[in-house]
Design an enzyme around this catalytic site. Structure first.
Site, PDB file in Angstrom:
ATOM      1  N   HIS A  56     106.856  26.206  45.852  1.00 24.41           N
ATOM      2  CA  HIS A  56     107.154  25.524  47.321  1.00 24.41           C
ATOM      3  C   HIS A  56     106.678  24.141  47.437  1.00 24.41           C
ATOM      4  O   HIS A  56     107.522  23.371  48.003  1.00 24.41           O
ATOM      5  CB  HIS A  56     106.483  26.429  48.126  1.00 24.41           C
ATOM      6  CG  HIS A  56     107.066  27.894  48.533  1.00 24.41           C
ATOM      7  ND1 HIS A  56     108.198  28.072  48.555  1.00 24.41           N
ATOM      8  CD2 HIS A  56     106.504  29.105  48.545  1.00 24.41           C
ATOM      9  CE1 HIS A  56     108.671  29.566  48.818  1.00 24.41           C
ATOM     10  NE2 HIS A  56     107.425  30.173  48.600  1.00 24.41           N
ATOM     11  N   HIS A 105     104.008  30.646  42.517  1.00 24.26           N
ATOM     12  CA  HIS A 105     104.948  30.865  43.605  1.00 24.26           C
ATOM     13  C   HIS A 105     104.585  30.072  44.893  1.00 24.26           C
ATOM     14  O   HIS A 105     105.669  29.058  45.260  1.00 24.26           O
ATOM     15  CB  HIS A 105     104.652  32.342  44.332  1.00 24.26           C
ATOM     16  CG  HIS A 105     105.629  32.661  45.582  1.00 24.26           C
ATOM     17  ND1 HIS A 105     106.685  33.574  45.405  1.00 24.26           N
ATOM     18  CD2 HIS A 105     105.279  32.386  46.688  1.00 24.26           C
ATOM     19  CE1 HIS A 105     107.085  33.557  46.723  1.00 24.26           C
ATOM     20  NE2 HIS A 105     106.338  32.583  47.569  1.00 24.26           N
ATOM     21  N   GLU A 106     103.285  29.928  45.102  1.00 23.78           N
ATOM     22  CA  GLU A 106     103.013  28.866  46.222  1.00 23.78           C
ATOM     23  C   GLU A 106     103.265  27.323  45.563  1.00 23.78           C
ATOM     24  O   GLU A 106     103.735  26.643  46.329  1.00 23.78           O
ATOM     25  CB  GLU A 106     101.528  29.025  46.387  1.00 23.78           C
ATOM     26  CG  GLU A 106     101.374  30.293  47.412  1.00 23.78           C
ATOM     27  CD  GLU A 106     102.209  30.447  48.592  1.00 23.78           C
ATOM     28  OE1 GLU A 106     102.455  29.465  49.236  1.00 23.78           O
ATOM     29  OE2 GLU A 106     102.573  31.623  48.866  1.00 23.78           O
TER      30      GLU A 106
END
Length: 214
Positions: free
Chosen positions: A28, A24-25
């Site tokens: 980004h 997820h991170e």
């Protein structure tokens, strides 16, 4: 939950939880780099190494507590640094940077759905722990999608809303960012967060069961 059962569940949950939060991170940071912001890249945060993303409370303590208490499983990692002013078109590009995290969780939820289907078809000694791991993987990723789509800065949904709203309304919403984490903590300490997240999590879970005929 008994101690030995909790330890077993933690061992099985470790891989899907770390993957869900790490990818997820990293997503980004990757999309931010694509649109011109090198902040996450320079900080070494576009990485699949979980150690670069782990937050002691959000990645370790909170998931263990929710597993132990039997509540809705969720957590977070250290936010990837993004300098939105460095994006080529900050207002438009913010949308894609924010969407990257939930999109990665959806891909992972579908991947764990496939693992669950294979476990059900196998019928071997490893099928039960594989199925349990897949179910946890589906659950944590769906919760992260629902949680991060809340239109509350600094969550991804808040950034998406700021990107889509006209400048004046977006600026008003963005002023909530310093208080967003406190609002989220308050919601997590009450049944409110579960009431908000559960319908969307159940709907997406039903979709995955339908897609994989489970």
């Amino acid at each position: 939950m008994q101690t030995d059962q909790l330890i077993q569940t933690i061992a099985i949950a470790a891989i899907p939880v770390l993957f869900a939060i790490t990818l997820h991170e990293a997503s980004h940071g990757y999309v931010a780099r694509y649109f011109g912001d090198m902040t996450a890249h320079q900080a070494g945060r576009i990485s699949l190494n979980p150690l670069r993303h782990i937050d002691p409370v959000g990645t370790v303590l909170l998931p263990i507590l929710t597993l132990w208490l039997g509540g809705i499983l969720f957590g977070w990692a250290k936010p990837v640094p993004v300098n939105f002013a460095a994006l080529r078109d900050p207002k438009k590009n913010m949308l894609w940077v924010a969407l990257a995290g939930p999109a990665s969780n959806m891909v992972m939820a579908l991947g764990w759905g496939l693992v669950a289907k294979l476990a059900l078809l196998q019928g071997t000694y490893f099928s039960a722990p594989m199925l349990e791991m897949a179910e946890i993987g589906i659950r944590i990723n769906l919760v992260l999608i629902a949680l991060n789509l809340l239109p509350l800065p600094p969550l991804d949904g808040g950034r998406i809303a700021v990107s889509l709203l006209p400048h004046r309304e977006g600026a008003v919403l963005s002023r909530l960012e310093p208080y967003g984490i406190f609002i989220l903590i308050f919601m997590a300490m009450t049944p409110l967060l579960g009431w908000i997240l559960s319908p969307l999590v159940r709907m997406m879970g039903s979709l995955i069961k339908f897609l994989f005929a489970m």
